[in-house]
Design a protein around this motif. Structure first.
Motif, PDB file in Angstrom:
ATOM      1  N   TYR A 249       0.843  -1.207   0.000  1.00 16.46           N
ATOM      2  CA  TYR A 249       0.000   0.000   0.000  1.00 16.46           C
ATOM      3  C   TYR A 249       0.874   1.252   0.000  1.00 16.46           C
ATOM      4  O   TYR A 249       2.060   1.209   0.319  1.00 16.46           O
ATOM      5  N   ALA A 250       0.268   2.371  -0.361  1.00 12.13           N
ATOM      6  CA  ALA A 250       0.982   3.644  -0.386  1.00 12.13           C
ATOM      7  C   ALA A 250       0.058   4.746   0.103  1.00 12.13           C
ATOM      8  O   ALA A 250      -1.172   4.655  -0.011  1.00 12.13           O
ATOM      9  N   LEU A 251       0.671   5.794   0.649  1.00 10.01           N
ATOM     10  CA  LEU A 251      -0.030   7.018   1.037  1.00 10.01           C
ATOM     11  C   LEU A 251       0.562   8.140   0.204  1.00 10.01           C
ATOM     12  O   LEU A 251       1.776   8.355   0.226  1.00 10.01           O
ATOM     13  N   VAL A 252      -0.281   8.849  -0.523  1.00  9.08           N
ATOM     14  CA  VAL A 252       0.183   9.846  -1.489  1.00  9.08           C
ATOM     15  C   VAL A 252      -0.462  11.193  -1.192  1.00  9.08           C
ATOM     16  O   VAL A 252      -1.676  11.276  -0.970  1.00  9.08           O
ATOM     17  N   ARG A 253       0.377  12.235  -1.150  1.00  6.59           N
ATOM     18  CA  ARG A 253      -0.122  13.613  -1.086  1.00  6.59           C
ATOM     19  C   ARG A 253       0.017  14.202  -2.475  1.00  6.59           C
ATOM     20  O   ARG A 253       1.108  14.237  -3.037  1.00  6.59           O
ATOM     21  N   THR A 254      -1.083  14.645  -3.053  1.00  4.95           N
ATOM     22  CA  THR A 254      -1.082  15.082  -4.436  1.00  4.95           C
ATOM     23  C   THR A 254      -2.161  16.130  -4.656  1.00  4.95           C
ATOM     24  O   THR A 254      -2.906  16.474  -3.728  1.00  4.95           O
ATOM     25  N   ASN A 255      -2.244  16.660  -5.869  1.00  2.06           N
ATOM     26  CA  ASN A 255      -3.355  17.518  -6.266  1.00  2.06           C
ATOM     27  C   ASN A 255      -4.409  16.659  -6.953  1.00  2.06           C
ATOM     28  O   ASN A 255      -4.081  15.650  -7.578  1.00  2.06           O
ATOM     29  N   PRO A 256      -5.672  17.032  -6.863  1.00  5.36           N
ATOM     30  CA  PRO A 256      -6.708  16.227  -7.513  1.00  5.36           C
ATOM     31  C   PRO A 256      -6.486  16.163  -9.025  1.00  5.36           C
ATOM     32  O   PRO A 256      -6.184  17.186  -9.647  1.00  5.36           O
ATOM     33  N   PRO A 257      -6.600  14.987  -9.617  1.00  4.91           N
ATOM     34  CA  PRO A 257      -6.530  14.914 -11.076  1.00  4.91           C
ATOM     35  C   PRO A 257      -7.743  15.604 -11.699  1.00  4.91           C
ATOM     36  O   PRO A 257      -8.772  15.801 -11.046  1.00  4.91           O
ATOM     37  N   ALA A 258      -7.624  15.977 -12.951  1.00  5.49           N
ATOM     38  CA  ALA A 258      -8.693  16.723 -13.630  1.00  5.49           C
ATOM     39  C   ALA A 258     -10.031  15.998 -13.574  1.00  5.49           C
ATOM     40  O   ALA A 258     -11.083  16.625 -13.524  1.00  5.49           O
ATOM     41  N   LYS A 259      -9.990  14.665 -13.548  1.00  6.66           N
ATOM     42  CA  LYS A 259     -11.233  13.896 -13.547  1.00  6.66           C
ATOM     43  C   LYS A 259     -12.046  14.069 -12.269  1.00  6.66           C
ATOM     44  O   LYS A 259     -13.219  13.677 -12.221  1.00  6.66           O
ATOM     45  N   LEU A 260     -11.427  14.644 -11.195  1.00  7.35           N
ATOM     46  CA  LEU A 260     -12.173  14.851  -9.950  1.00  7.35           C
ATOM     47  C   LEU A 260     -12.520  16.312  -9.698  1.00  7.35           C
ATOM     48  O   LEU A 260     -13.388  16.596  -8.874  1.00  7.35           O
ATOM     49  N   VAL A 261     -11.835  17.228 -10.345  1.00  3.85           N
ATOM     50  CA  VAL A 261     -12.033  18.650 -10.063  1.00  3.85           C
ATOM     51  C   VAL A 261     -13.460  19.073 -10.372  1.00  3.85           C
ATOM     52  O   VAL A 261     -14.015  18.769 -11.431  1.00  3.85           O
ATOM     53  N   GLY A 262     -14.073  19.754  -9.374  1.00  2.00           N
ATOM     54  CA  GLY A 262     -15.426  20.260  -9.555  1.00  2.00           C
ATOM     55  C   GLY A 262     -16.513  19.248  -9.290  1.00  2.00           C
ATOM     56  O   GLY A 262     -17.701  19.569  -9.434  1.00  2.00           O
ATOM     57  N   ARG A 263     -16.146  18.047  -8.877  1.00  2.00           N
ATOM     58  CA  ARG A 263     -17.150  17.006  -8.617  1.00  2.00           C
ATOM     59  C   ARG A 263     -17.133  16.621  -7.140  1.00  2.00           C
ATOM     60  O   ARG A 263     -16.063  16.482  -6.543  1.00  2.00           O
ATOM     61  N   PRO A 264     -18.285  16.421  -6.522  1.00  2.00           N
ATOM     62  CA  PRO A 264     -18.306  15.895  -5.156  1.00  2.00           C
ATOM     63  C   PRO A 264     -17.700  14.494  -5.137  1.00  2.00           C
ATOM     64  O   PRO A 264     -17.856  13.713  -6.088  1.00  2.00           O
ATOM     65  N   LEU A 265     -17.007  14.165  -4.052  1.00  2.00           N
ATOM     66  CA  LEU A 265     -16.372  12.855  -3.971  1.00  2.00           C
ATOM     67  C   LEU A 265     -17.380  11.720  -4.095  1.00  2.00           C
ATOM     68  O   LEU A 265     -17.101  10.682  -4.704  1.00  2.00           O
TER      69      LEU A 265
END
Length: 216
Positions: A146-162
């Motif tokens: 497993y991995a834990l990643v700190r990142t920016n949201p990819p374009a496919k998630l921007v503007g959408r509720p989780l």
């Protein structure tokens, strides 16, 4: 000793661990057979002692047998590293962390029963590779693949509720926290809508986190 962390071997790795633990508020006992690192860290750790950590008697005199967390940072002698780890395990120390300088060294430590075998160079190399390949701000490989990643949201998630994005079902990873414009982290919930400049913490199988945060 039960509330302290013992760091045995105060080379670059051991010193970095010890100082980071101190900055986080832990009590740290540093042990090294060499005079130079002991003098260098005198006053910077809770206690620092020059002693032969391959001696069971010496470790008992320091109270190491009562410790719950011990880090073995010895890297210049595999024999000493293995011997110290073996003594610690005979003490029934609850959590032993040991640095491995090679795959063979790591296998021996694991076969002894060391709870956490650390390959600093390998893990740093993996982290840098992920930073280079994708939109990753930090990458930590966990046990079990497993991995834990700190990142920016990819374009496919921007503007959408989780909840609408169905991240877990679609991508096999979980967004566990979100850092907003106020620089405060908060638990992620289904109502959170992610703008492009937010940071998120994502966890899941390493290969799935890599696909999730790959550049669009």
């Amino acid at each position: 000793m039960a509330d302290s962390v013992v760091v045995i071997g105060l080379g670059r790795f051991g010193e970095a661990v010890a100082l980071e633990l101190m900055s986080a508020g832990s009590d740290v006992l540093g042990v090294d057979s060499r005079e130079a690192p002991v003098q260098r860290l005198n006053g910077k750790l809770t206690h620092v002692v020059q002693a032969d950590a391959t001696s069971e008697d010496a470790l008992r005199q320091l109270g190491v047998h009562e410790a719950e967390h011990v880090v073995v940072g010895i890297g210049d002698s595999i024999e000493s590293s293995v011997l110290v780890a073996s003594i610690l395990l005979s003490f029934d120390v609850a959590q032993v962390w040991a640095k491995a300088v090679s795959d063979a060294h790591g296998r021996v430590l694991a076969q002894l029963g060391v709870h956490h075998v650390i390959h600093p160079e390998r893990e740093m190399g993996k982290s840098v590779a992920h930073l280079l390949r994708a939109r990753v701000l930090n990458y930590i490989e966990l046990s079990g693949g497993y991995a834990l990643v700190r990142t920016n949201p990819p374009a496919k998630l921007v503007g959408r509720p989780l909840a609408e994005a169905r991240v877990k079902q679609t991508y096999g990873v979980t967004v566990v926290a979100v850092k907003g414009p106020d620089d405060q982290w908060q638990d992620a919930n289904g109502d959170v809508v992610l703008p492009a400049d937010d940071e998120i913490l994502v966890t899941g199988p390493a290969h799935k986190t890599e696909r999730f945060h790959a550049r669009d």
